[in-house]
Scaffold this active site. Structure first.
Site: not given
Ligand code: MN
Length: 430
Positions: A142, A210, A358
């Site tokens: 990410h 998440e 993420t």
């Molecule tokens: Mn976040």
């Protein structure tokens, strides 16, 4: 004390569908409103919610040192404060009560009526009072994607990233349980090729795939938590959708990081799955190169094999699964995050929540946000109904699911689902 609950051969006398996220090996904790509008702490097996307050009053936890009202509360904070030995004793006892050959509750119709609820009779609440919420940025894929898009593909990671589990302090007042709708935020953005900002609805609302972990009281002010002990202070995990407004974020984040682009809402799944339940799914985390500083060095396996998926459904339409990722891709472990968080003496309380950041996998179909899946709007994501998306539209519903599976058992988190509503309109004239 052994974790008896993890015996994959153990069966329950309750009906549990074979693909349920909640077999007797899970025994998560949550808070719910009963059919009589009473708030209680509970657990779940199959599609039954179990009132732990009532079980305790009926004497089923005899021999475990618990205060009388420990489960008759509207949050799990005090129970979490009791510590790992107590969590384990209570889960072991619940597992005993519901295992197939135990008649004590099974054959007591009167008690069963008091203790058992079907899921449609109850309403899940936030499981803990979240005093403080921190969000990390710990997926290398990410961070690399974001750095590639916004800075320089050759130097995508900031120089600190491989040395520090980067994070920021978020806001807990807007963390909501699954099912709570979220309003499209208003804010300042800078339109392309303009010099002055405008004010209006965000045009780039996004999800962030998440997980988050919930801590117990871990330390006193000034006291760091050793990385080798950090997992003992983690009660469990939830799924976490960290709603984000990318256009607001882009304009506001310099130099102090995210602010209004992130704090309008974040959604969590309502059942906290304990680290004990996840134990059979322990796997190594990615190799860390360069080697972290000694206070972050770990031996052994400290990640978990948790399949993660995100569904997007336009109003009245069937969902499309837009991404499939896995918690095991996280570069920094939860223990490293918690140890780093406290290395300066920062105090952590019972019920504090820490987001993973993420979670993007290595391939384009495993990215953890629309920003990455649609690569800044250049690759619209197709939906099953023929539409495409580069961000979340009004009345779209976003659902994150998470589960673990091996050749013996499957257990999971259920889901966190929330609908994006149009901008909030005041119902009363002021
Ligand atoms: Mn976040």
């Amino acid at each position: 004390m052994p974790i008896k609950t993890n015996d994959p051969a153990r069966k329950t006398w309750l009906d549990v569908a074979p693909n349920s996220d909640f077999p007797i090996q899970n025994i998560p904790f949550g808070v719910f409103l009963t059919r009589d509008d009473i708030v209680t702490i509970g657990t779940r097996i199959g599609d039954y919610a179990i009132d732990l307050g009532a079980l305790h009053q009926l004497g089923y936890f005899e021999g475990i040192p618990l205060t009388d009202d420990i489960f008759l509360q509207d949050t799990l904070n005090d129970f979490i404060s009791d510590g790992k030995k107590t969590w384990r004793a209570v889960r072991n006892r619940i597992s005993e009560i519901f295992k197939k050959d135990n008649p004590a509750l099974q054959d007591n119709e009167e008690h069963k009526k008091i203790v058992l609820f079907t899921m449609d009779e109850i309403e899940m609440q936030l499981p803990v009072h979240i005093g403080d919420y921190t969000d990390f940025y710990s997926s290398k894929e990410h961070a690399t994607n974001i750095g590639t898009m916004f800075r320089d593909p050759k130097n995508a990671l900031m120089p600190n990233w491989l040395h520090i589990p980067v994070g920021y302090h978020g806001r807990s007042s807007t963390i909501v349980p699954s099912g709570t709708p979220v309003y499209r935020p208003m804010g300042q953005t800078l339109p392309a090729n303009e010099k002055k900002p405008i004010f209006g609805p965000s045009k780039l609302v996004d999800f962030e795939l998440e997980t988050a972990f919930i801590t117990t009281d871990a330390n006193v002010l000034g006291e760091p938590i050793a990385v080798s002990e950090a997992e003992d202070y983690i009660f469990g995990m939830v799924l976490f959708n960290d709603w984000s407004a990318r256009d607001i974020q882009k304009w506001e984040y310099v130099p102090l990081g995210p602010f209004l682009a992130k704090n309008f809402a974040s959604s969590i799944s309502p059942w906290i799955v304990t680290l004990d339940a996840l134990e059979p799914f322990r796997v190594p985390s990615p190799a860390q190169d360069p080697q972290p500083l000694p206070y972050l060095l770990q031996n052994g396996d400290h990640s978990f094999d948790i399949h993660l998926e995100v569904d997007l459904a336009p109003e009245g339409e069937a969902p499309t699964t837009v991404t499939r990722s896995n918690f095991k891709y996280m570069y920094w472990t939860m223990a490293q995050q918690l140890s780093h968080h406290t290395v300066n003496g920062c105090k952590v309380n019972s019920g504090d929540m820490m987001g993973s950041g993420t979670i993007s996998g290595p391939t384009p179909d495993s990215y953890g946000s629309m920003l990455e899946l649609a690569w800044q709007g250049t690759k619209p994501v197709p939906l099953n109904n023929g539409e495409t998306r580069t961000s979340i539209q009004d009345n779209d519903t976003v659902t994150i699911r998470g589960y673990c599976k091996n050749d013996q058992i499957r257990l999971g988190f259920g889901d966190v689902t929330s609908k994006l509503l149009p901008v909030y309109k005041s119902k009363t004239k002021r």
